[in-house]
Design an enzyme around this catalytic site. Sequence first.
Site, PDB file in Angstrom:
ATOM      1  N   THR A  43      -0.511  45.881  -3.911  1.00  0.00           N
ATOM      2  CA  THR A  43      -0.937  46.886  -4.877  1.00  0.00           C
ATOM      3  C   THR A  43      -0.501  46.538  -6.292  1.00  0.00           C
ATOM      4  OG1 THR A  43       0.978  48.125  -4.120  1.00  0.00           O
ATOM      5  CG2 THR A  43      -1.162  48.880  -3.391  1.00  0.00           C
ATOM      6  N   GLY A  44       0.126  45.374  -6.450  1.00  0.00           N
ATOM      7  CA  GLY A  44       0.427  44.927  -7.807  1.00  0.00           C
ATOM      8  C   GLY A  44       1.849  45.194  -8.254  1.00  0.00           C
ATOM      9  N   GLU A  65     -10.365  67.707   4.266  1.00  0.00           N
ATOM     10  CA  GLU A  65      -9.581  67.904   3.042  1.00  0.00           C
ATOM     11  C   GLU A  65     -10.198  68.985   2.166  1.00  0.00           C
ATOM     12  OE1 GLU A  65      -6.700  66.689   2.661  1.00  0.00           O
ATOM     13  OE2 GLU A  65      -6.761  65.226   4.274  1.00  0.00           O
ATOM     14  N   THR A 120       4.565  43.155  -7.974  1.00  0.00           N
ATOM     15  CA  THR A 120       5.032  41.970  -8.684  1.00  0.00           C
ATOM     16  C   THR A 120       4.322  41.854 -10.031  1.00  0.00           C
ATOM     17  OG1 THR A 120       5.089  40.969  -6.506  1.00  0.00           O
ATOM     18  CG2 THR A 120       5.494  39.535  -8.374  1.00  0.00           C
ATOM     19  N   GLY A 149       5.268  50.715  -2.694  1.00  0.00           N
ATOM     20  CA  GLY A 149       3.852  50.761  -2.383  1.00  0.00           C
ATOM     21  C   GLY A 149       3.477  49.694  -1.392  1.00  0.00           C
TER      22      GLY A 149
HETATM   23  P1  ADP Z   1       2.658  43.215  -4.375  1.00  0.00           P
HETATM   24  O1  ADP Z   1       3.805  42.650  -5.127  1.00  0.00           O
HETATM   25  O2  ADP Z   1       2.502  44.696  -4.549  1.00  0.00           O
HETATM   26  O3  ADP Z   1       2.547  42.804  -2.949  1.00  0.00           O
HETATM   27  P2  ADP Z   1       1.198  41.540  -6.133  1.00  0.00           P
HETATM   28  O4  ADP Z   1       1.646  42.055  -7.445  1.00  0.00           O
HETATM   29  O5  ADP Z   1       1.827  40.292  -5.635  1.00  0.00           O
HETATM   30  O6  ADP Z   1       1.332  42.672  -5.040  1.00  0.00           O
HETATM   31  O7  ADP Z   1      -0.376  41.396  -6.167  1.00  0.00           O
HETATM   32  C1  ADP Z   1      -1.014  40.238  -5.726  1.00  0.00           C
HETATM   33  C2  ADP Z   1      -2.220  39.955  -6.578  1.00  0.00           C
HETATM   34  O8  ADP Z   1      -3.191  40.972  -6.422  1.00  0.00           O
HETATM   35  C3  ADP Z   1      -1.919  39.937  -8.046  1.00  0.00           C
HETATM   36  O9  ADP Z   1      -1.491  38.679  -8.450  1.00  0.00           O
HETATM   37  C4  ADP Z   1      -3.260  40.293  -8.658  1.00  0.00           C
HETATM   38  O10 ADP Z   1      -4.092  39.166  -8.746  1.00  0.00           O
HETATM   39  C5  ADP Z   1      -3.856  41.212  -7.636  1.00  0.00           C
HETATM   40  N1  ADP Z   1      -3.656  42.626  -7.991  1.00  0.00           N
HETATM   41  C6  ADP Z   1      -2.943  43.540  -7.312  1.00  0.00           C
HETATM   42  N2  ADP Z   1      -2.981  44.738  -7.909  1.00  0.00           N
HETATM   43  C7  ADP Z   1      -3.708  44.594  -9.023  1.00  0.00           C
HETATM   44  C8  ADP Z   1      -4.115  45.470 -10.084  1.00  0.00           C
HETATM   45  N3  ADP Z   1      -3.755  46.762 -10.112  1.00  0.00           N
HETATM   46  N4  ADP Z   1      -4.871  44.971 -11.066  1.00  0.00           N
HETATM   47  C9  ADP Z   1      -5.235  43.668 -11.055  1.00  0.00           C
HETATM   48  N5  ADP Z   1      -4.901  42.802 -10.100  1.00  0.00           N
HETATM   49  C10 ADP Z   1      -4.156  43.237  -9.080  1.00  0.00           C
HETATM   50 ZN    ZN Z   2      -5.084  68.549   7.021  1.00  0.00          ZN
END
Ligand code: ADP
Ligand code: ZN
Length: 655
Positions: free
Chosen positions: A232-233, A452, A235, A228
């Site tokens: 997007t979370g 869409e 980690t 992703g």
């Molecule tokens: P990625 O690893 O996908 O680049 P991270 O997990 O490092 O993203 O996300 C960075 C920060 O963004 C997290 O520490 C959190 O604070 C916030 N975050 C991202 N996605 C979410 C989510 N779905 N819900 C809550 N916080 C989120």
């Molecule tokens: Zn189309």
Amino acid sequence: MANNKDNKPKNGLKIQSILYILLFIGFGYILLKDDGSELTGEATYTEFKEYMEKGYVSNLVVYSNMGAMDMYIKPDSARYVFGDRAVAQPMVKPMLNVGVGSLDNLQEFIDSLEQTGQFTGEVEYRKRSHTFTDILVSVFPFVLIIAFWIILSRRMGGGAGGGGGVFSVGKSKAKVYEKGQADRVTFKDVAGQAEAKTEVEEIVEFLKNPKKYTDLGGKIPKGALLVGPPGTGKTLLAKAVAGEADVPFFSLSGSDFVEMFVGVGASRVRDLFRQAKEKAPCIIFIDEIDAVGRARGKNPAMGGNDERENTLNQLLTEMDGFGTNSGVIILAATNRVDILDKALLRAGRFDRQIHLDLPDLNERKAVFGVHLRNIKLSKNVDVDLLARQTPGFSGADIANVCNEAALIAARHNKKAVDKDDFLAAVDRIVGGLEKKTKVLTADEKRTIALHEAGHATLSWFLEYANPLIKVTIVPRGRALGAAWYLPEERQITTKEQMLDEMCATLGGRAAEELFTGHISTGAMNDLERVTKQAYGMIAYAGMSDKLANLCYYSSTDEYAFQKPYSDKTAETIDSEVKALIAQQYERGKKLLLEHEEGHHQLAQLLIEREVIMAEDVERIFGKRPWASRSEEILEEDKPAAESTPVTENHDHVEP
Ligand code: ADP
Ligand code: ZN
């Protein structure tokens, strides 16, 4: 002379003492070489990212030809980084050395922090020229390593391999979060991403209760890939899996493996897995796995990157080597599955992909919910409005908005954070994002929604079109909108089915023309598919009247340089293709006009909600006239529908 045997250890001792002297000189030299900096050391790439995000870093000097950089720490932040050492010994220019795996990833990371204002320092790119001292500096470690290696090989049974001992280059640089921490991350902290959470739940189950699975002879995947866009979370989700199962969590970045010394990456991988097996059950999380996992040997002429390949090979070997039930599960994150080496995705390795997308309206609301927990809010803050104001924001962007709003409020000495602070924060962050991510204008959003909705309407009313599952106008990657269909599993396709599919695919462009009065580049992807399909129908499948039952495709000649037909036939093919597409386009427009009202309702709903499901379409149009499978989808629960192959129809891919 007879005691030849005894000479050996003596020799070894001699070499060893010489080595230690060399080491002393070496460290002294390294300490002295950076004028003015009294505190130096090494940091991992993961630590680097953390310090950058926390704002500890004053400036960076990147040695683009060395795969390394110097990270200068702000003097007032030094005590967070160096601890007591910094207090005991006040310093002028505290600096840490960091290995850089991928300059692209680094650049992207710095850009993103600069845009959100988290990092304002200078980044200087230098090529380290090979002056005499530089050569000395770069040769020195090699001499040491070779000497060290000699000692190692002299030692009996010292076949453990890797660095270790005096130098810890070969040690994995993983950051370990032990189990049983009170403030561990759990699924509560991850908002939205329901599908991804369901997928990882099984992993949690296994880590908690491996016996349940092993007793039945079940196998759990060794690895899963979290795919992703940044922020997007990924980690966060991996941490939450560890937190839910309450097992140790090893976290490191793909770049941490890559170093300028040959063989270090591979030995770090070995070390990491050794540590992990000791602590099993546990989770290893590798961020930015593309830094090591990029496809191998694409360009042999360039010599390739042997070091990276060795590291990757080692990773593959380790993954194959440990049993499925050893209790170590590897999660890796990437934004680009397409560039990963196919070997990584094979069964028994990262054979599972879990997709995380940018959050839609409701999910954004949930993310705000998570991050507003610790913020003192004034009464006029409306979470709903905030979520509406932030289309295209990732979870990390939203976390940033909340933090920024709190900072703004503090700057104005307010008692609580109010609506204006949030709007100012959103503005600031949009300003940063605009260059990179798409932030849609209201007009664009409307056009995409109409487009869409055009697909959705037509596929609802065309008998053979694939049943629709959901439609979204949340930007994903380079696409600005998408519709998901459940394709029928069929071995042969009839002409009627192909025509209906073409018609539905043309529905986007048709709706744009009818209801906005303009046509746009947004339909390019659709048109490409339709054109290919039409050529296939006419030149290969013999489906037109003028060229009935003729197939100009050869399944035996792989290298057909010549077209197996005359120029005249070529003209006929072209004109038949044009006629076919024009016909389906007209058919689509007619059908859209018949259902204009419903189409507009759909588009409106899309603008409001950004995502609509088959149920919503049914509410507007009534039951699909062609009963059959679309009902099954509605009746089955969602995950079941998702696990069947779903085609995605990306729209508005930028030319
Ligand atoms: P990625 O690893 O996908 O680049 P991270 O997990 O490092 O993203 O996300 C960075 C920060 O963004 C997290 O520490 C959190 O604070 C916030 N975050 C991202 N996605 C979410 C989510 N779905 N819900 C809550 N916080 C989120
Ligand atoms: Zn189309």
